[in-house]
Scaffold this active site. Structure first.
Site, PDB file in Angstrom:
ATOM      1  N   ALA A  68      -2.377  -0.385   7.254  1.00 52.27           N
ATOM      2  CA  ALA A  68      -3.666  -0.465   7.803  1.00 52.27           C
ATOM      3  C   ALA A  68      -3.933   0.340   9.128  1.00 52.27           C
ATOM      4  CB  ALA A  68      -4.283  -1.980   7.990  1.00 52.27           C
ATOM      5  N   LYS A 123       0.949  -1.200   0.089  1.00 43.84           N
ATOM      6  CA  LYS A 123      -0.072  -0.082  -0.061  1.00 43.84           C
ATOM      7  C   LYS A 123       0.977   1.152  -0.037  1.00 43.84           C
ATOM      8  CE  LYS A 123      -4.016  -2.120   2.019  1.00 43.84           C
ATOM      9  NZ  LYS A 123      -4.843  -2.277   3.145  1.00 43.84           N
ATOM     10  N   THR A 174       7.971  -2.884  16.464  1.00 42.82           N
ATOM     11  CA  THR A 174       8.944  -2.041  16.166  1.00 42.82           C
ATOM     12  C   THR A 174       8.510  -0.497  16.754  1.00 42.82           C
ATOM     13  OG1 THR A 174       9.462  -3.423  14.037  1.00 42.82           O
ATOM     14  CG2 THR A 174      10.452  -1.012  14.463  1.00 42.82           C
ATOM     15  N   TYR A 195      -9.858 -10.654   7.944  1.00 44.06           N
ATOM     16  CA  TYR A 195     -10.953 -11.311   7.895  1.00 44.06           C
ATOM     17  C   TYR A 195     -10.972 -12.695   7.349  1.00 44.06           C
ATOM     18  CZ  TYR A 195     -10.004 -10.091   2.899  1.00 44.06           C
ATOM     19  OH  TYR A 195      -9.263 -10.089   1.647  1.00 44.06           O
TER      20      TYR A 195
HETATM   21  P1  NAP Z   1       1.729  -3.776   6.739  1.00 42.02           P
HETATM   22  O1  NAP Z   1       1.898  -2.723   6.288  1.00 42.02           O
HETATM   23  O2  NAP Z   1       2.785  -4.855   6.088  1.00 42.02           O
HETATM   24  O3  NAP Z   1       2.044  -3.721   8.385  1.00 42.02           O
HETATM   25  C1  NAP Z   1       1.916  -5.022   9.008  1.00 42.02           C
HETATM   26  C2  NAP Z   1       2.195  -4.803  10.519  1.00 42.02           C
HETATM   27  O4  NAP Z   1       2.160  -6.187  11.197  1.00 42.02           O
HETATM   28  C3  NAP Z   1       3.454  -3.754  11.035  1.00 42.02           C
HETATM   29  O5  NAP Z   1       2.894  -3.023  11.956  1.00 42.02           O
HETATM   30  C4  NAP Z   1       4.178  -4.852  11.630  1.00 42.02           C
HETATM   31  O6  NAP Z   1       5.138  -4.542  12.685  1.00 42.02           O
HETATM   32  C5  NAP Z   1       3.134  -5.897  12.173  1.00 42.02           C
HETATM   33  N1  NAP Z   1       3.856  -7.115  12.477  1.00 42.02           N
HETATM   34  C6  NAP Z   1       4.070  -8.308  11.302  1.00 42.02           C
HETATM   35  N2  NAP Z   1       4.522  -9.394  11.937  1.00 42.02           N
HETATM   36  C7  NAP Z   1       4.539  -9.067  13.360  1.00 42.02           C
HETATM   37  C8  NAP Z   1       4.814  -9.974  14.364  1.00 42.02           C
HETATM   38  N3  NAP Z   1       5.139 -11.217  13.944  1.00 42.02           N
HETATM   39  N4  NAP Z   1       4.667  -9.471  15.585  1.00 42.02           N
HETATM   40  C9  NAP Z   1       4.166  -8.124  15.850  1.00 42.02           C
HETATM   41  N5  NAP Z   1       3.803  -7.422  14.872  1.00 42.02           N
HETATM   42  C10 NAP Z   1       3.898  -7.940  13.617  1.00 42.02           C
HETATM   43  O7  NAP Z   1       0.353  -4.450   6.536  1.00 42.02           O
HETATM   44  P2  NAP Z   1      -1.102  -3.683   6.490  1.00 42.02           P
HETATM   45  O8  NAP Z   1      -1.474  -3.256   5.076  1.00 42.02           O
HETATM   46  O9  NAP Z   1      -1.073  -2.445   7.518  1.00 42.02           O
HETATM   47  O10 NAP Z   1      -2.169  -4.840   6.925  1.00 42.02           O
HETATM   48  C11 NAP Z   1      -2.094  -5.347   7.929  1.00 42.02           C
HETATM   49  C12 NAP Z   1      -3.419  -6.597   8.130  1.00 42.02           C
HETATM   50  O11 NAP Z   1      -4.814  -5.657   7.918  1.00 42.02           O
HETATM   51  C13 NAP Z   1      -3.230  -7.525   7.099  1.00 42.02           C
HETATM   52  O12 NAP Z   1      -3.435  -8.978   7.608  1.00 42.02           O
HETATM   53  C14 NAP Z   1      -4.681  -7.170   6.286  1.00 42.02           C
HETATM   54  O13 NAP Z   1      -5.109  -8.230   5.595  1.00 42.02           O
HETATM   55  C15 NAP Z   1      -5.616  -6.589   7.058  1.00 42.02           C
HETATM   56  N6  NAP Z   1      -6.276  -5.702   6.461  1.00 42.02           N
HETATM   57  C16 NAP Z   1      -7.773  -5.704   6.364  1.00 42.02           C
HETATM   58  C17 NAP Z   1      -8.510  -4.981   5.722  1.00 42.02           C
HETATM   59  C18 NAP Z   1     -10.033  -5.178   5.801  1.00 42.02           C
HETATM   60  O14 NAP Z   1     -10.583  -4.861   4.629  1.00 42.02           O
HETATM   61  N7  NAP Z   1     -10.693  -6.019   6.426  1.00 42.02           N
HETATM   62  C19 NAP Z   1      -7.913  -3.709   4.952  1.00 42.02           C
HETATM   63  C20 NAP Z   1      -6.713  -3.604   4.947  1.00 42.02           C
HETATM   64  C21 NAP Z   1      -5.720  -4.265   5.726  1.00 42.02           C
HETATM   65  P3  NAP Z   1       6.539  -4.201  12.366  1.00 42.02           P
HETATM   66  O15 NAP Z   1       6.434  -2.639  12.094  1.00 42.02           O
HETATM   67  O16 NAP Z   1       7.149  -4.512  13.693  1.00 42.02           O
HETATM   68  O17 NAP Z   1       7.134  -4.942  10.980  1.00 42.02           O
END
Ligand code: NAP
Length: 496
Positions: free
Chosen positions: A358, A295, A379, A455
């Site tokens: 997100a 994103k 982090t 989801y």
């Molecule tokens: P992203 O930008 O890649 O961010 C991922 C986040 O997860 C970061 O804060 C990361 O922390 C954290 N993380 C990853 N692995 C981790 C671990 N093992 N322990 C603790 N924290 C961890 O992803 P995003 O776009 O924000 O999306 C995140 C989630 O939201 C996804 O699962 C996505 O499917 C869901 N989502 C759902 C909808 C919906 O319509 N329902 C819409 C958007 C997103 P660090 O900064 O420490 O790496």
């Protein structure tokens, strides 16, 4: 429009014939994979080759005995394999697949001559199980000189490899089938028209796939509108990694069909977003849904953006403009709020777990509604940056808000009023991570509302724990539907 060819991969002809009957209404061809039949069944066919095609009324049939190096299961010698193909050729097959690599090709040329003499179409094939070769153009030319169809199945290891397959397929004038194997190649099986493919291979659901990435014929026909797409079709896509779990293709294709639109929505596993945008311009894609982890790259790739993208630096929707550039919009903000809007006034504060794209949408949405937010992330520095940047943007927008950052809460953490609403936005617990909980040591009081925006699966480990502790829970389905609906309305604006 390319035909759908069902690969018959069962151990017996009785099972294969049953699969043929099951999918008859949505296939045009079958490929009998003799190498996958049991030894006893192969012996039966050797004695009576016509048994192999007896039931395939009204469809073309391909005879294939695949070698191990090409992903097959043939166990005996090459001499025996060619002899079996020669023996079965007159049974009534309309095509034969002949591996056309240079090694030992002279031994297979007599087989090709026999096929030609019998009026059987020759598919000259190459299989690259681990990579996409560099000399695709010349290889397609060479295959075309050997057979009636040139077929290349190769495994892309990224979106750049997928592009090379597309370029070679589009440049090749002769009849061909060019397919990408594996998760990076799935779109090539759906967008056969774009590749100029004469047919696409598919496997029955719940049986051994003939090659990785196969889609079942009924899914090709119903979800991906096989048979209805052509040169006037507008293409849309979802780009992410992982992507196989995404509900977006089902959501958008269902709505395109319901509205009678000539549009097709295709999933792409994307490793390199800039490379994907090159592909988007080439295809071209009229609209793109962007998901984890691209994103922020999408926000940078957009020529113009709306205020939601500026605020969150995350873009989940790209819309093609008349000059070929893309406009970026964030529909996650609207989607996020829709699932909790009626309860917003009851939250004195909220904790957001995660600091990715997100999280930025969730924090911006909550803060814009006047809810104080504590951002907790693995982090910490990323949470602090998010708070500093969004704080400045919100102040510039004239909003007074309280944002703070902390590490992820653990055992004994008291979130106080920030615990009224806990929003889980990290990717922890998302399919295929069915065990993950980003705050395994945090003890719920039972008074929190816990909102996991994931989801798939609908019930993540953190939601299960929260429910057991007596908390109100909300999963990401409502957010998904609301952001997808907003996205769909944007897609409609670029369709005739
Ligand atoms: P992203 O930008 O890649 O961010 C991922 C986040 O997860 C970061 O804060 C990361 O922390 C954290 N993380 C990853 N692995 C981790 C671990 N093992 N322990 C603790 N924290 C961890 O992803 P995003 O776009 O924000 O999306 C995140 C989630 O939201 C996804 O699962 C996505 O499917 C869901 N989502 C759902 C909808 C919906 O319509 N329902 C819409 C958007 C997103 P660090 O900064 O420490 O790496």
């Amino acid at each position: 429009m390319p035909d759908i060819c069902l690969c018959l991969t069962a151990e017996t002809m009785a099972q294969n014939n049953a699969l043929f009957r099951q999918y008859r209404s949505c296939i045009d061809m079958v490929e009998l994979r003799v190498d996958l039949l049991s030894d006893a069944e192969q012996a039966t066919l050797r004695a009576d080759p016509e048994l192999a095609v007896r039931e395939f009324h009204g469809v073309d049939s391909i005879l294939t005995v695949r070698r191990k190096i090409d992903g097959g299961s043939w166990k005996r010698s090459e001499v025996e394999r060619i002899a079996l193909l020669e023996h079965m050729l007159p049974a009534g097959f309309t095509s034969i697949d002949v591996e056309a690599d240079q090694v030992g090709l002279s031994d297979r040329l007599s087989l090709i001559a026999s096929a030609r003499a019998a009026g059987v179409t020759v598919i000259a094939s190459r299989h690259y199980m681990e990579y996409v070769p560099t000399d695709l153009d010349s290889e397609l030319q060479r295959l075309s000189a050997i057979g009636d169809y040139a077929k290349i199945a190769a495994r892309p290891n990224g979106i750049a490899d997928f592009r090379r397959l597309l370029h070679a397929a589009r440049a090749h004038a002769g009849p061909h089938v060019v397919l990408g194997m594996g998760s990076y190649g799935v779109a090539s099986r759906i967008m056969g028209h774009t590749f100029g493919n004469r047919f696409t291979f598919s496997s029955a659901a719940d049986v051994q796939q003939a090659a990785s990435g196969h889609i079942s014929p009924d899914v090709l026909q119903t979800l991906y509108a096989h048979g209805e797409t052509g040169s006037a079709t507008r293409y849309f896509a979802v780009a992410g990694d992982p992507i196989a779990h995404s509900k977006s293709p089902e959501y958008h294709n269902r709505r395109f069909r319901a509205d009678g639109l000539n549009a097709l929505y295709v999933p792409f596993r994307v490793d390199d977003f800039d490379e994907f945008m090159e592909l988007a311009r080439e295809l071209p894609l009229s609209g793109i849904s962007v998901t984890v982890p691209h994103k922020e790259s999408a926000a940078r790739a957009a020529a113009t953006v709306n205020e939601g993208v500026t605020a969150t630096r995350a873009c989940n929707t790209l819309i093609r403009q008349s000059d070929g550039s893309y406009r970026g919009v964030n529909t996650d903000i609207e989607g996020f709020l829709s699932a909790i809007r009626t309860r917003l006034s009851t939250f004195r504060g909220a904790t957001v777990l995660g600091a990715g794209g997100a999280a930025r949408a969730a924090v911006y949405a909550l803060a814009s509604e006047g809810v104080p937010v504590l951002v907790c992330n693995r982090t910490l520095s990323r949470a602090q940056t998010l708070v500093a940047e969004l704080g400045e943007i919100l102040r510039d927008e004239g909003q007074s808000t309280t944002l703070s950052a902390a590490a992820l809460p653990g055992d004994g953490t008291d979130l106080g009023a920030y615990g009224d609403l806990i929003v889980q936005t990290s990717s922890v617990g998302m399919h295929p991570d069915h065990e993950g909980d980003p705050i395994p040591a945090y003890r719920f009081c039972g008074t929190e509302t816990v909102y996991d925006i994931i989801y798939t699966p609908p019930m993540t480990p953190i939601l299960k724990r929260a429910q057991q502790a007596g908390c109100a829970i909300v999963n990401g389905s409502g957010m998904f539907d609301a952001q997808a609906d907003a996205q769909y309305r944007l897609f409609r604006t670029v369709l005739p």
